[in-house]
Design an enzyme around this catalytic site. Structure first.
Site, mmCIF file in Angstrom:
data_model
loop_
_atom_site.group_PDB
_atom_site.id
_atom_site.type_symbol
_atom_site.label_atom_id
_atom_site.label_comp_id
_atom_site.label_asym_id
_atom_site.label_seq_id
_atom_site.Cartn_x
_atom_site.Cartn_y
_atom_site.Cartn_z
ATOM 1 N N ASP A 51 -16.887 -76.160 85.983
ATOM 2 C CA ASP A 51 -17.438 -77.320 86.674
ATOM 3 C C ASP A 51 -16.454 -78.489 86.674
ATOM 4 O OD1 ASP A 51 -17.665 -78.012 84.013
ATOM 5 O OD2 ASP A 51 -19.840 -78.240 84.031
ATOM 6 N N SER A 52 -15.303 -78.284 86.017
ATOM 7 C CA SER A 52 -14.202 -79.243 86.137
ATOM 8 C C SER A 52 -13.748 -79.387 87.582
ATOM 9 C CB SER A 52 -13.017 -78.816 85.265
ATOM 10 O OG SER A 52 -12.680 -77.451 85.483
ATOM 11 N N ASP A 90 -19.206 -71.420 85.568
ATOM 12 C CA ASP A 90 -20.009 -72.368 84.801
ATOM 13 C C ASP A 90 -21.388 -72.548 85.422
ATOM 14 O OD1 ASP A 90 -18.400 -73.078 82.684
ATOM 15 O OD2 ASP A 90 -17.633 -74.902 83.608
ATOM 16 N N LYS A 120 -20.967 -69.227 82.050
ATOM 17 C CA LYS A 120 -20.693 -70.023 80.856
ATOM 18 C C LYS A 120 -21.644 -71.206 80.818
ATOM 19 C CE LYS A 120 -16.952 -72.720 80.442
ATOM 20 N NZ LYS A 120 -17.554 -74.073 80.171
ATOM 21 N N GLU A 122 -22.834 -74.729 78.224
ATOM 22 C CA GLU A 122 -22.475 -75.589 77.108
ATOM 23 C C GLU A 122 -23.633 -75.733 76.133
ATOM 24 O OE1 GLU A 122 -20.923 -79.329 78.418
ATOM 25 O OE2 GLU A 122 -19.446 -78.417 79.764
ATOM 26 N N GLU A 189 -13.715 -76.295 72.446
ATOM 27 C CA GLU A 189 -12.927 -77.348 73.078
ATOM 28 C C GLU A 189 -12.795 -78.589 72.205
ATOM 29 O OE1 GLU A 189 -12.574 -80.046 77.168
ATOM 30 O OE2 GLU A 189 -14.054 -78.423 77.049
#
Length: 274
Positions: A51-52, A90, A120, A122, A189
């Site tokens: 999502d970056s 993501d 993925k 978080e 991270e």
């Protein structure tokens, strides 16, 4: 059912990635387009459609603006242009936090429409139930702990994590929780290096570091950062090229030739037939 051709290329699978724990490090990079996916696919094990992309591709101030439709569109492009790398997409902010059922609906859409190999998400201990729910229903999950960009507002910015005993214990607990819940790998991270090593030693699934430790079972970087295409990069990034300068120079040369009417040349134009 037909038998695959003997030389058919196969993507890295979740079980094969998990089996790399303690072995040859996993190489992961981000890619958001078919062009970049085609270029990186032969060299890497895993491509992350992160999502970056909200920041790198769309100029947003954080990752929070990447919606589900946007992630699916970019994921589909990457899958279409890659052959052997596992493609992980993501789950964006707001698509999974409300509960396991909502997370499954989002993950099912991403996997079905993008054609990716895994998702993925978080979060640590508080996401364990959701990870278990997804894993039990056939969705391969990569977890993400430590500095979690979707929580940037709660964290007070993009700051390294694990600087005191309480923080270190919490992140270690997060690592154990996601591993026990069924994630096949975990991105770690922005944590202090000793903590990255401790996490790697504490769990039985591969750790993929980004600003963590060389002792992790793999590494991931944002492709544009390592290629020198972004104006600034975090401390943990190594620039392997300065393509931003090369792009500026090439476009500048093109602009000069257009203005001087030296491009297009005769060799770039079509001649009448007959």
């Amino acid at each position: 059912m037909s038998t695959p051709a003997p030389n058919a290329k196969r993507r890295l699978t979740a079980p094969a990635a998990r089996a790399r724990k303690g072995g040859v490090p996993l190489v992961m990079v981000t890619a958001y387009s078919a062009t970049m996916a085609r270029l990186v696919d032969p060299a890497v094990d895993m491509i992350l459609v992160g999502d970056s992309l909200a920041m790198v591709e769309h100029g947003m101030p954080s990752t929070l603006g990447a919606g589900l439709d946007l992630m699916i569109a970019h994921g589909k492009a990457v899958v279409s242009a890659s052959e052997t790398a596992m493609v992980v997409v993501d789950l964006p902010f707001g698509a999974y936090e409300s509960g396991p059922a909502d997370a499954f609906r989002a993950a099912a859409r991403v996997m079905a429409e993008a054609g990716c190999d895994a998702v993925k998400l978080e979060g640590g201990t508080h996401m364990a139930e959701t990870i278990r729910f997804l894993s039990d229903r056939g969705v391969p999950v990569v977890a993400h702990i430590g500095l979690t960009p979707q929580a940037v507002n709660a964290l007070g910015g993009f700051r390294s994590q694990g600087h005191d005993d309480a923080a270190r214990e919490k992140i270690l607990a997060d690592a154990r929780a996601v591993a026990e819940a069924g994630a096949f790998a975990v991105v770690v991270e922005g944590v202090v290096a000793p903590l990255g090593k401790a996490i790697t030693e504490a769990i039985d699934i591969p750790t993929i570091g980004i600003g963590a430790s060389a002792e992790c079972d793999g590494q991931v970087l944002v492709l544009e950062d390592l290629l020198g295409l972004t104006p600034r990069a975090p401390r943990f990034v190594k620039r392997y090229a300065e393509l931003g300068q090369a792009v500026s120079q090439a476009v500048g040369a093109y602009a000069d030739e257009v203005r001087a009417r030296t491009f297009p040349g005769e060799e770039h134009t079509y001649k009448p037939r007959g």
